[in-house]
Design a protein around this motif. Structure first.
Motif, short mmCIF file in Angstrom:
data_model
loop_
_atom_site.label_atom_id
_atom_site.label_comp_id
_atom_site.label_asym_id
_atom_site.label_seq_id
_atom_site.Cartn_x
_atom_site.Cartn_y
_atom_site.Cartn_z
N VAL A 147 0.85 -1.20 0.00
CA VAL A 147 0.00 0.00 0.00
C VAL A 147 0.88 1.24 0.00
O VAL A 147 0.69 2.15 -0.81
CB VAL A 147 -0.94 0.01 1.23
CG1 VAL A 147 -1.58 1.37 1.38
CG2 VAL A 147 -1.99 -1.06 1.09
N ARG A 205 0.90 3.82 -3.15
CA ARG A 205 0.49 5.20 -2.89
C ARG A 205 1.60 6.17 -3.30
O ARG A 205 1.34 7.23 -3.85
CB ARG A 205 0.17 5.38 -1.41
CG ARG A 205 -1.16 4.82 -1.02
CD ARG A 205 -1.43 5.10 0.43
NE ARG A 205 -2.06 6.38 0.59
CZ ARG A 205 -3.36 6.53 0.79
NH1 ARG A 205 -4.14 5.49 0.82
NH2 ARG A 205 -3.88 7.71 0.95
N GLN A 206 2.83 5.75 -3.00
CA GLN A 206 3.96 6.61 -3.38
C GLN A 206 4.00 6.76 -4.90
O GLN A 206 4.17 7.86 -5.42
CB GLN A 206 5.25 5.95 -2.90
CG GLN A 206 6.43 6.87 -2.97
CD GLN A 206 7.70 6.16 -2.56
OE1 GLN A 206 8.08 5.15 -3.15
NE2 GLN A 206 8.37 6.67 -1.57
N GLN A 218 1.57 6.51 -6.93
CA GLN A 218 0.47 7.32 -7.40
C GLN A 218 0.72 8.81 -7.17
O GLN A 218 0.37 9.65 -7.98
CB GLN A 218 -0.81 6.88 -6.72
CG GLN A 218 -1.77 6.35 -7.74
CD GLN A 218 -2.27 5.00 -7.40
OE1 GLN A 218 -2.94 4.82 -6.40
NE2 GLN A 218 -1.98 4.04 -8.24
N LYS A 219 1.36 9.07 -6.06
CA LYS A 219 1.75 10.45 -5.78
C LYS A 219 2.70 10.94 -6.87
O LYS A 219 2.65 12.08 -7.30
CB LYS A 219 2.44 10.51 -4.42
CG LYS A 219 2.06 11.71 -3.59
CD LYS A 219 2.51 11.50 -2.16
CE LYS A 219 3.48 12.56 -1.72
NZ LYS A 219 4.08 12.28 -0.43
N THR A 264 -3.82 11.31 -3.12
CA THR A 264 -3.99 10.02 -2.47
C THR A 264 -5.16 10.06 -1.50
O THR A 264 -5.24 9.30 -0.56
CB THR A 264 -2.72 9.62 -1.71
OG1 THR A 264 -2.29 10.74 -0.95
CG2 THR A 264 -1.62 9.23 -2.68
N SER A 309 -9.01 7.42 -5.38
CA SER A 309 -7.66 6.96 -5.10
C SER A 309 -7.68 5.53 -4.54
O SER A 309 -6.77 4.75 -4.78
CB SER A 309 -6.97 7.90 -4.12
OG SER A 309 -7.33 7.60 -2.81
N TYR A 310 -8.74 5.18 -3.81
CA TYR A 310 -8.83 3.82 -3.28
C TYR A 310 -9.03 2.82 -4.39
O TYR A 310 -8.51 1.73 -4.37
CB TYR A 310 -9.95 3.71 -2.24
CG TYR A 310 -9.56 4.34 -0.94
CD1 TYR A 310 -8.56 3.76 -0.16
CD2 TYR A 310 -10.12 5.53 -0.51
CE1 TYR A 310 -8.15 4.35 1.02
CE2 TYR A 310 -9.72 6.12 0.66
CZ TYR A 310 -8.74 5.53 1.43
OH TYR A 310 -8.32 6.11 2.58
N LEU A 370 -5.86 2.29 -5.97
CA LEU A 370 -4.98 1.52 -5.09
C LEU A 370 -5.36 0.05 -5.11
O LEU A 370 -4.52 -0.84 -5.14
CB LEU A 370 -5.09 2.07 -3.67
CG LEU A 370 -4.25 1.43 -2.60
CD1 LEU A 370 -2.79 1.76 -2.85
CD2 LEU A 370 -4.66 1.92 -1.24
#
Lengths: 535, 233
Positions: free
Chosen positions: B154, B158-159, B161-162, B168, B173-174, B177
């Motif tokens: 996770v 997330r990183q 996606q950032k 995020t 965003s979920y 993810l």
């Protein structure tokens, strides 16, 4: 020992033949190397040996695979556990227990061996793999090379007759890889164990192989001794390319052989004086005393450096030296304890949204982390939308990078190289000022690496951009980088022009330079250019 | 309590289950928060927040309990089809103490499980699982090794996606993810199952122990005590 008789393999829902009519007899105590382009079926061949294919994966198998007289059709993979030890691509994914000792005991426990036998074998394996000091450590805290050794040790405790390894050195730094390979060499020569391994980095393993199986990708296979295969194989380590380029009749497979073969050539060329590398004045990245600490351990210790325009900087160092910490800190997404990174005088950790994409592009170790859409084309559209650029731009870049990619494919089904290409085109579509790649060459074959090299050099040149790349791959660095930063234990221990840094350390010197020493050439291209310029 | 920790450290399932029972019973009968020390701080924090919420709800909502009045809150009128239940009103000492003690019980249970989880690794429990539970064993190993891996995945995704300049936060965003996460977990689970299979898991009907867990006199004594306490309460 291991016998493939007329083996053909097709996976369900696929029209592609993975293997066609392969007949191969691997003798006891032989080290067989399986090579081929990415996605050609190397792993499938390895997994056929203990029956994981087709028992675990499905697929239609014609012909027969037998190990020590036992056909894999008749027993489950577990039934061969005492004969074959198998070590997967990422050993961490295969560990069942928490500590080194328990992991070694696991297979023996499930086979119901007596505790005193187990104890003896574990001690033997720990000694043999020099793991005694690590015996009660948590596996997750070990380095990559150590994990690989634990995986091999836990296969060895079963006293197997054959050991099967899938890319055992692809994630390791040159020194750890050397360690693992010398252990395999000892297993073959001292214990007579048969070893079958797949590997992309041929320069590391070719000297150890007795025979090579070359898989073409369309089912055709070619079996022969290393020198036979290397005469014609498109996949070849740099020294073989050097031999071909120099027009030698024989191909040398080790640096020693090649030095003997090139003796006259080396005597007859004069080494031109090096033109000093010029630095473009404009600063792109300014790293100012960055410290990264996770609890008590320090990953980076007050690191400062300046990266200029047009530079392609390779960040090298052992596993766990702080390469990823440095790169994520530069990208502004990593954990930074103190210090700052500025990209074109913007603080990188404060970047967000569109501005971030225009400033810094980052390819993480797992390029698929960047991808989440259901198909290649959707992924490209999403990138266009995110960047507010004309639709189709990303797709155009992708077509240039990896031509012939099918648009409707799910990103997960792409080969390693294609996936990297897709991630790269998404990142490049916003034309970032800095491009950062964190170990992009795992599982990439020579062809894919060549494409990557070309793209990165073009990108840095045409747009005056800075590129940073963390990698263990010395040969890639030799072809690509203009500058090398060498990290050890969180400190920069060397920072300079590629040629100076690489030649200063024998472990990190590329093969061509070892052959041509003392002439300071890193690549086949350098050597040929120098010879052509001879008066 | 220290005995209970010692028992759990021996990591035998019977002893572990019994000791959870023992611990539970002890806490149940004592109605007291157990001092677990720093290693269980997460379960303490978690249970503390639960205690607060539980007490607050217990005091403000529910059936009035007669007793000494400490202070009064304004009553919030509820529709007539909810007779006997009210929000606010008089807060009596009895009500406060019963709400508190109930909260403490829940907390204690959470802490016991937190303690048990931090004392015995599920991998160790698997080692003492009988072989006829083969499929179950594979599932347990996969699921338990998946949890820490999920946490790191996770973070990584997330990183990433950032890095693509996406926020995020929020529902979208979920979704972004979940897909890579699910795919990765699936691939890893298959890897692990293949590894366990090829190492002979489930082939032999019997299973030996490398470092057998010994059943000692104190263990029997503790189990006995636990059983006695359970029957008594």
């Amino acid at each position: 020992m291991i016998k493939f008789s007329n083996v053909s393999l097709v996976y369900p829902n696929s029209t592609k033949t993975v293997l066609e009519d392969l007949t191969l007899d691997i003798a006891e105590g032989e080290l067989v190397l399986v090579i081929g382009p990415t996605g050609s079926g190397k792993s499938s061949l390895l997994r056929l040996i203990n029956g994981l294919v087709p028992h675990h994966t499905g697929g239609i198998l014609a012909g027969d695979v037998s190990v020590d007289g036992v056909s894999t059709r008749e027993v489950k993979p577990g039934g061969l556990a005492h004969l074959i030890g198998i070590v997967g691509q990422n050993p961490l994914h295969g560990f069942v227990t928490d500590t080194v000792e328990e992991e070694l005991a696991f297979s023996m426990e499930v086979m119901n061996l007596a505790p005193d036998v187990m104890r003896k074998r574990i001690e033997e394996a720990l000694d043999f793999m020099s793991l005694t000091t690590l015996r009660s450590r948590q596996i997750s805290t070990l380095s990559g090379g150590e994990q690989q050794r634990v995986a091999i040790a836990s296969a060895l405790v079963m006293h197997p007759k054959a050991l099967v390894l899938d890319e055992p050195t692809s994630a390791l730094d040159p020194i750890a890889a050397e360690e693992v390979l010398s252990i395999l060499h000892r297993l073959v020569h001292d214990l007579g164990i048969t070893v079958v391994l797949a590997e992309h980095k041929l320069e590391r393993v070719i000297g150890f192989a007795d025979r090579i199986v070359y898989i073409n990708g369309d089912g055709q296979t070619n079996v022969g001794t290393p020198s036979q295969i290397m005469q014609t194989s498109p996949l070849a380590p740099p020294i073989v390319h050097l031999a071909r380029a120099l027009g030698l009749a024989d191909v040398g497979l080790s640096v020693r052989d090649m030095r003997r073969l090139t003796e006259t050539i080396r005597e007859n060329i004069t080494v031109p004086s090096q033109s000093a590398a010029q630095k473009s004045g404009k600063t792109v990245i300014d790293i100012d005393t960055v410290t990264v600490a996770y609890g008590a351990s320090t990953a980076l210790n007050k690191v400062s450096a300046t990266i200029y325009e047009n530079e392609i900087v390779a960040v090298m160092g052992r596993n766990g030296a702080g390469k990823s910490s440095l790169l994520t800190a530069i990208a502004g997404v990593g954990h930074v304890t103190s210090g700052q990174v500025h990209i074109h005088s913007l603080e990188s950790s404060s970047l967000a949204g569109n501005l971030r994409m225009k400033t810094v592009g980052f390819i993480p170790q797992e390029p698929s982390d960047l991808l989440y859409a259901q198909s290649v084309i959707k992924e490209c559209h999403q990138a266009d939308k995110d960047n507010q650029i004309e639709s189709g731009t990303t797709l155009k870049i992708l077509d240039q990078l990896v031509p012939g990619i099918s648009y409707e494919t799910h990103p997960r089904d792409l080969s390693e190289g294609q996936r990297l290409g897709l991630a790269l085109s998404i990142v490049l579509s916003s034309n970032p000022k800095v491009l950062i790649l964190d170990e992009p060459t795992r599982g990439l074959d020579y062809e894919a690496k060549k494409i990557l090299t070309r793209i990165l050099i073009e990108f840095a040149k045409t747009f005056n951009r800075a590129v940073m790349i963390a990698t263990h791959d010395v040969e890639l660095v030799a072809e690509l980088a203009t500058r090398v930063i060498f990290l050890a234990d969180g400190d920069i221990v060397a920072d300079g022009v590629t040629i100076d840094v690489l030649l200063a350390s024998p472990a990190f010197a590329p093969q061509v330079s070892k052959v041509m020493a003392p002439a300071p050439w890193l690549t086949v291209h350098d050597v040929i250019a120098a010879i052509e310029n001879q008066p | 309590m220290t005995i209970a920790i010692a028992v759990a450290r021996r990591s035998s399932p019977i002893v572990a289950i019994a000791s959870v029972g023992v611990m539970g019973v002890i806490v149940f009968s004592q109605r007291d928060d157990a001092p677990w020390g720093k290693s269980f701080s997460w379960s303490l924090k978690f249970s503390a927040s639960i205690l607060l919420i539980r007490t607050f709800i217990g005091v403000t909502i529910g059936v009035p309990v007669p007793g000494t009045n400490i202070f009064s809150l304004p009553v919030i009128p509820l529709p007539h089809w909810m007779p006997g239940i009210r929000i606010g009103g008089a807060v009596t000492a009895e009500r406060l103490s019963s709400a508190l003690s109930e909260g403490v019980i829940i907390c204690a249970l959470i802490i016991i499980f937190g303690a048990a989880a931090s004392l015995t690794s599920p991998h160790k429990l698997l080692r003492i699982l009988p072989i006829f539970m083969y499929e179950f064993g594979v599932a347990v190993v996969i699921s338990t090794s998946l949890v820490p891996q999920l946490v790191s995945s996770v973070g990584r995704i997330r990183q990433a996606q950032k890095l693509r300049g996406q926020s995020t936060k929020g529902f979208a965003s979920y979704r972004r993810l979940a897909i890579p996460l699910l795919e990765e977990s699936l691939a890893r689970s298959l890897d692990l199952a293949a590894a366990m299979d090829s190492r002979g898991y489930g082939i032999s009907r019997l299973r030996s122990r490398y470092r057998p867990i010994q059943w000692r006199l104190p263990d029997s004594a503790i189990v006995l005590c636990g059983l006695i306490v359970m029957t008594l309460t």
